[in-house]
Enzyme design. Structure first.
Site, PDB file in Angstrom:
ATOM      1  N   ARG A  73     -11.417  -6.833 -17.546  1.00 43.51           N
ATOM      2  CA  ARG A  73     -10.721  -5.880 -18.242  1.00 43.51           C
ATOM      3  C   ARG A  73      -9.599  -6.654 -19.172  1.00 43.51           C
ATOM      4  O   ARG A  73      -9.082  -6.056 -20.144  1.00 43.51           O
ATOM      5  CB  ARG A  73     -10.019  -4.593 -17.486  1.00 43.51           C
ATOM      6  CG  ARG A  73      -9.235  -3.713 -18.362  1.00 43.51           C
ATOM      7  CD  ARG A  73      -8.980  -2.443 -17.721  1.00 43.51           C
ATOM      8  NE  ARG A  73      -8.592  -2.373 -16.370  1.00 43.51           N
ATOM      9  CZ  ARG A  73      -7.310  -2.739 -15.723  1.00 43.51           C
ATOM     10  NH1 ARG A  73      -6.380  -3.087 -16.638  1.00 43.51           N
ATOM     11  NH2 ARG A  73      -7.336  -3.033 -14.611  1.00 43.51           N
ATOM     12  N   TYR A 126     -10.295   8.002 -42.398  1.00 40.38           N
ATOM     13  CA  TYR A 126     -11.458   8.103 -41.531  1.00 40.38           C
ATOM     14  C   TYR A 126     -11.168   9.523 -40.559  1.00 40.38           C
ATOM     15  O   TYR A 126      -9.982   9.577 -40.324  1.00 40.38           O
ATOM     16  CB  TYR A 126     -11.662   7.200 -40.483  1.00 40.38           C
ATOM     17  CG  TYR A 126     -12.957   7.204 -39.721  1.00 40.38           C
ATOM     18  CD1 TYR A 126     -14.132   7.247 -40.321  1.00 40.38           C
ATOM     19  CD2 TYR A 126     -12.752   7.429 -38.429  1.00 40.38           C
ATOM     20  CE1 TYR A 126     -15.218   7.370 -39.230  1.00 40.38           C
ATOM     21  CE2 TYR A 126     -13.728   7.665 -37.695  1.00 40.38           C
ATOM     22  CZ  TYR A 126     -14.979   7.550 -37.934  1.00 40.38           C
ATOM     23  OH  TYR A 126     -16.234   8.065 -37.079  1.00 40.38           O
ATOM     24  N   ASP A 209      -7.092  -0.364 -42.201  1.00 43.76           N
ATOM     25  CA  ASP A 209      -8.337  -0.377 -41.745  1.00 43.76           C
ATOM     26  C   ASP A 209      -9.405  -1.018 -42.850  1.00 43.76           C
ATOM     27  O   ASP A 209      -9.284  -0.479 -43.902  1.00 43.76           O
ATOM     28  CB  ASP A 209      -8.754   1.030 -41.658  1.00 43.76           C
ATOM     29  CG  ASP A 209     -10.061   1.262 -41.136  1.00 43.76           C
ATOM     30  OD1 ASP A 209     -10.854   0.580 -41.285  1.00 43.76           O
ATOM     31  OD2 ASP A 209     -10.304   2.597 -40.422  1.00 43.76           O
ATOM     32  N   LYS A 234     -19.881  -1.030 -38.018  1.00 44.08           N
ATOM     33  CA  LYS A 234     -20.279  -1.189 -39.251  1.00 44.08           C
ATOM     34  C   LYS A 234     -20.897  -2.238 -39.811  1.00 44.08           C
ATOM     35  O   LYS A 234     -21.647  -2.816 -39.106  1.00 44.08           O
ATOM     36  CB  LYS A 234     -19.162  -0.364 -40.342  1.00 44.08           C
ATOM     37  CG  LYS A 234     -18.538   0.764 -39.901  1.00 44.08           C
ATOM     38  CD  LYS A 234     -19.492   1.902 -39.766  1.00 44.08           C
ATOM     39  CE  LYS A 234     -19.188   3.264 -38.800  1.00 44.08           C
ATOM     40  NZ  LYS A 234     -17.620   3.717 -39.163  1.00 44.08           N
TER      41      LYS A 234
HETATM   42  C1  LIG Z   1     -16.604   4.150 -38.478  1.00 41.25           C
HETATM   43  C2  LIG Z   1     -15.187   4.216 -38.958  1.00 41.25           C
HETATM   44  C3  LIG Z   1     -14.099   4.225 -38.167  1.00 41.25           C
HETATM   45  C4  LIG Z   1     -14.373   4.733 -36.285  1.00 41.25           C
HETATM   46  O1  LIG Z   1     -14.997   3.428 -35.748  1.00 41.25           O
HETATM   47  P1  LIG Z   1     -16.261   3.850 -34.370  1.00 41.25           P
HETATM   48  O2  LIG Z   1     -16.643   2.255 -34.314  1.00 41.25           O
HETATM   49  O3  LIG Z   1     -16.765   4.885 -34.800  1.00 41.25           O
HETATM   50  O4  LIG Z   1     -15.050   4.173 -33.425  1.00 41.25           O
HETATM   51  C5  LIG Z   1     -12.900   4.110 -38.431  1.00 41.25           C
HETATM   52  N1  LIG Z   1     -12.465   3.765 -39.699  1.00 41.25           N
HETATM   53  C6  LIG Z   1     -13.590   3.796 -40.593  1.00 41.25           C
HETATM   54  C7  LIG Z   1     -13.154   3.336 -41.988  1.00 41.25           C
HETATM   55  C8  LIG Z   1     -14.843   3.865 -40.241  1.00 41.25           C
HETATM   56  O5  LIG Z   1     -15.846   3.843 -41.241  1.00 41.25           O
END
Ligand SMILES: *Cc1c(COP(=O)(O)O)cnc(C)c1O
Length: 419
Positions: A73, A126, A209, A234
């Site tokens: 962890r 998001y 982000d 992604k």
């Molecule tokens: C998919 C996404 C998230 C969330 O990510 P997860 O891996 O699904 O928790 C956050 N910000 C953006 C821009 C995303 O495309």
């Protein structure tokens, strides 16, 4: 983990197969094994004591000392090597990986905001992020104030002071380009706002982000951001088979993020670390091809008679948006949205007739994906906000993959012909 002296003059793509890993420590295995273990054996009690002193901050880490392996962890070789490799793309000092993009985002927000603090955030963000900010952070007495890509700096500054939040601002959270229309937020402007509202003991932190663009096409740390956040689900994962997240920044800030991660217990497991290391080896090749395909798809759509408007970073018309693009982006990405002539009925006919592209949410993967933001990813966004952000019933979002470009164009063409 012991580290070899990095060959820092080499490009990240050349180092993704080897950086941070010593075969001699793993029986000569060329690839880092999966360290599927919860705990690690200390050589002796003195070593255990010394590792814990560093882990609990009872003494400063030595100049070249790495945190000893204790318990998965806190740390695990698959995660540490992955974190070291991820730092290369953003030229970050340090990185923390998580079990999802949402856990990276929520850990940073919870870690640096306290009751009474204010958070400035871009809209739209998001869906999961927006729910966490609007419905959960507010329950803990955190004041929130949103802004969108069309608002000017003066207007945002005025909104902050009108709400009496100027001295309370602790963090600026932005997602740029915004999903699904590729609207850009000016990172230099965010830095000016942070500087304008800084006091002796408080400099508002900037968290970006960068999922849509990273880690290849935009490097927010180089534009004044303190944190870069990723849904590694992604582009970084890139094969639609793993959920993961990452946060990058300075050593000091990431140490605080890792402390919070230890207590929330939301770090990634060794399997996730191993899968992402495998993905990173082809990251540059995949993203280059995805972008090249996206440029051609955007061009094809722009000329198509059944398409009203294309939203792509390679075809920005607005002067101010173009200026921001040139200032902070290094590529045009692989996300292409467009308004189909008509509305939901026409958009659905297009989606239902695709043969190669898959009808699914998510993005950045090897396979091309298509979806309808107004009824799917952005169905929870209030209608007024949706209209402001051009998320109409006619809007279709595409994430372009690595397929042959002629096959992609054929698929789009035949699905549009069915409308
Ligand atoms: C998919 C996404 C998230 C969330 O990510 P997860 O891996 O699904 O928790 C956050 N910000 C953006 C821009 C995303 O495309």
């Amino acid at each position: 983990m012991e580290m070899e002296q990095p060959e820092l003059r080499m490009r990240p793509e050349s180092l993704m197969m080897s950086y941070g890993y010593k075969p001699a420590l793993s029986e000569g295995a060329i690839k880092c094994p999966i360290f599927q273990t919860s705990t690690f054996v200390f050589k002796n009690a003195e070593e255990g004591k010394s590792f814990f002193e560093v882990a609990y901050g009872l003494r400063e880490k030595g100049e070249s000392e790495e945190l000893g392996l204790i318990y998965s962890r806190l740390n695990n070789p698959d995660l540490e090597i992955l974190e070291n490799r991820l730092t290369l793309w953003d030229k970050a000092e340090d990185c923390a990986v998580f079990e999802s993009g949402m856990s990276a985002i929520t850990t940073v927000l919870l870690g640096f905001l306290s009751p009474g603090d204010a958070l400035l955030y871009s809209k739209p963000v998001y869906g999961g992020t927006s729910h966490f900010i609007e419905e959960i952070l507010t329950r803990f007495g955190i004041e929130i104030i949103g802004f969108d890509a069309h608002q000017q700096e003066e207007e945002i500054m005025k909104a902050i002071s009108d709400r009496g939040l100027a001295s309370k601002l602790k963090m600026i959270f932005v997602e740029t380009p915004a999903n699904p229309t590729n609207a850009l937020i000016d990172l230099a402007m965010c830095k000016r706002i942070s500087n304008a509202l800084a006091s002796e003991d408080n400099q508002p932190l900037i968290a970006v982000d960068n999922t849509y663009m990273g880690p290849l096409w935009q490097h927010p740390l180089q534009h004044g951001a303190d944190f870069v956040l990723y849904s590694a689900t992604k582009y970084i994962g890139g094969h639609s088979d793993v959920i993961a997240g990452a946060c990058l920044g300075s050593k000091a800030l990431i140490a605080e993020v890792k402390a919070m991660r230890t207590f929330l217990g939301n770090m990634a497991g060794p399997w996730t670390g191993w899968l992402l290391m495998r993905s990173l080896e082809t990251l540059k090749a995949r993203m280059d091809l995805q972008q090249q395909n996206a440029i051609e798809v955007a061009e094809f759509l722009t000329k198509h008679p059944k398409v009203e408007r294309v939203y792509y970073l390679g075809s920005i018309e607005d002067k101010n948006q173009k200026r921001i693009f040139e200032q902070q982006c290094e590529g045009t990405g692989a996300m292409v949205s467009f308004d189909i002539k008509g509305g939901e009925k026409e958009a659905f006919r297009f989606l239902n007739n695709l043969k190669l592209m898959k009808l699914a949410v998510s993005l950045g993967s090897t396979e091309s994906l298509a979806e309808h933001p107004a009824s799917m990813t952005h169905a929870g966004v209030p209608i007024e906000d949706r209209i402001k952000s051009n998320i109409t019933d006619a809007l279709v979002r595409l994430s372009i993959g690595v397929e042959n470009i002629e096959d992609l164009k054929w698929d789009i063409d035949q699905a549009l012909a069915a409308v």
